[in-house]
Design a protein around this motif. Sequence first.
Motif, PDB file in Angstrom:
ATOM      1  N   SER A 151       3.155   6.254  -4.236  1.00 20.74           N
ATOM      2  CA  SER A 151       2.751   4.975  -3.670  1.00 20.74           C
ATOM      3  C   SER A 151       3.149   4.905  -2.203  1.00 20.74           C
ATOM      4  CB  SER A 151       3.414   3.826  -4.434  1.00 20.74           C
ATOM      5  OG  SER A 151       3.041   2.575  -3.889  1.00 20.74           O
ATOM      6  N   ASP A 168      -0.940  -3.545   2.597  1.00 18.19           N
ATOM      7  CA  ASP A 168      -1.580  -3.173   1.343  1.00 18.19           C
ATOM      8  C   ASP A 168      -0.934  -1.885   0.838  1.00 18.19           C
ATOM      9  OD1 ASP A 168      -3.453  -3.147  -0.810  1.00 18.19           O
ATOM     10  OD2 ASP A 168      -4.963  -4.078   0.477  1.00 18.19           O
ATOM     11  N   ILE A 178      -1.638   2.264  -0.907  1.00 15.43           N
ATOM     12  CA  ILE A 178      -2.452   3.403  -1.340  1.00 15.43           C
ATOM     13  C   ILE A 178      -1.662   4.091  -2.442  1.00 15.43           C
ATOM     14  CG2 ILE A 178      -3.550   5.586  -0.703  1.00 15.43           C
ATOM     15  CD1 ILE A 178      -3.721   4.580   2.153  1.00 15.43           C
ATOM     16  N   GLU A 222      -6.344   5.562  -5.277  1.00 15.64           N
ATOM     17  CA  GLU A 222      -6.786   4.177  -5.172  1.00 15.64           C
ATOM     18  C   GLU A 222      -6.301   3.638  -3.827  1.00 15.64           C
ATOM     19  OE1 GLU A 222      -5.142   2.275  -8.562  1.00 15.64           O
ATOM     20  OE2 GLU A 222      -6.478   3.291  -9.974  1.00 15.64           O
ATOM     21  N   PHE A 233      -6.114   0.607  -1.244  1.00 20.90           N
ATOM     22  CA  PHE A 233      -6.157  -0.825  -0.970  1.00 20.90           C
ATOM     23  C   PHE A 233      -6.520  -1.634  -2.218  1.00 20.90           C
ATOM     24  CE2 PHE A 233      -7.460   0.667   3.515  1.00 20.90           C
ATOM     25  CZ  PHE A 233      -6.167   1.033   3.785  1.00 20.90           C
ATOM     26  N   SER A 234      -6.564  -2.957  -2.024  1.00 21.46           N
ATOM     27  CA  SER A 234      -6.786  -3.858  -3.148  1.00 21.46           C
ATOM     28  C   SER A 234      -7.696  -5.004  -2.719  1.00 21.46           C
ATOM     29  CB  SER A 234      -5.445  -4.413  -3.654  1.00 21.46           C
ATOM     30  OG  SER A 234      -4.785  -5.122  -2.609  1.00 21.46           O
ATOM     31  N   GLY A 235      -8.138  -5.782  -3.690  1.00 23.73           N
ATOM     32  CA  GLY A 235      -8.960  -6.947  -3.402  1.00 23.73           C
ATOM     33  C   GLY A 235     -10.237  -6.582  -2.666  1.00 23.73           C
ATOM     34  N   GLU A 236     -10.585  -7.398  -1.666  1.00 24.60           N
ATOM     35  CA  GLU A 236     -11.831  -7.164  -0.935  1.00 24.60           C
ATOM     36  C   GLU A 236     -11.759  -5.932  -0.040  1.00 24.60           C
ATOM     37  OE1 GLU A 236     -10.997 -10.262   2.783  1.00 24.60           O
ATOM     38  OE2 GLU A 236     -12.404 -10.778   1.187  1.00 24.60           O
ATOM     39  N   ARG A 237     -10.557  -5.428   0.210  1.00 20.19           N
ATOM     40  CA  ARG A 237     -10.412  -4.202   1.009  1.00 20.19           C
ATOM     41  C   ARG A 237     -10.503  -2.946   0.151  1.00 20.19           C
ATOM     42  NH1 ARG A 237      -6.602  -7.476   3.598  1.00 20.19           N
ATOM     43  NH2 ARG A 237      -4.997  -6.787   2.126  1.00 20.19           N
ATOM     44  N   ARG A 238     -10.551  -3.105  -1.143  1.00 17.17           N
ATOM     45  CA  ARG A 238     -10.522  -1.965  -2.058  1.00 17.17           C
ATOM     46  C   ARG A 238     -11.651  -1.000  -1.745  1.00 17.17           C
ATOM     47  NH1 ARG A 238      -8.504  -1.223  -7.372  1.00 17.17           N
ATOM     48  NH2 ARG A 238      -8.917   0.959  -7.934  1.00 17.17           N
ATOM     49  N   THR A 248     -12.602   4.555  -5.590  1.00 16.28           N
ATOM     50  CA  THR A 248     -11.593   5.514  -6.042  1.00 16.28           C
ATOM     51  C   THR A 248     -12.091   6.933  -5.789  1.00 16.28           C
ATOM     52  OG1 THR A 248     -10.784   3.991  -7.736  1.00 16.28           O
ATOM     53  CG2 THR A 248     -10.300   6.338  -8.041  1.00 16.28           C
TER      54      THR A 248
END
Length: 237
Positions: free
Chosen positions: A61, A81, A83, A101, A103-108, A111
Amino acid sequence: MRRLVLAAFLAALALPAPAQTVSQQTAPPQGGPAGEAPPNAATLLFETNQLGNAPAGGTLSYRYTRFSGIAGAPFGPPVEDRIREQVAPGPNPETRNLRVEMFSGERRMPTATYEDVPGNPVLVRFLEHHLEDLAKVLKGNPRYIKNAIRRSLREAAAVTPAEVEADGAKRPGWRVVVRPFADDPVRDRLRGFESLTYTFVVAPAVPGQIVSIDARATSPDGGILLQETLTYEPNAG
């Protein structure tokens, strides 16, 4: 399936943290890992087996941050965020299969999977993302920027011993510092980004070996044009 290929991209300051995290020390040791002479920066970052010590079945992580003080926020608001790389056994003892993976949310981002890789793809993913945004803001050619970084890593990087703290113990590593655009023939068009300085810290004892990445550009008055970082989080997997 994606493979980490040096030809695709050649091309941080680790934050102080409590015990069982990784942090840079201000005073580097006088010798590198096992007393080694400084290696070539490109070889160290892109041609070294970095995943041989990453436990299969675990997760690597990394904390990602981005901040820019430019008026109008062309890079967008500040970002924090993660990675994450899920590590699986590879077909050889020194390689791994990875599921990344970013980032998360709208930045995701989609994969990505990597099979039979010895090198840590988080380095390439960070730089690809950084260059895409930088090229948009500068309205420049990302290939030109990438080639400048590649050339400077091969020919003009400063590689010095570094010391990191992992699980409460001091471990030897390397710090790579490079300024690709300091003498660029078109630096007057870079709107202050000729000051971009990239700092990479790696340590063989750290799983995946990438401890931190820092990409930073400052204006003559000390303002932050861009600071983008990646920092290994050993206990966040």
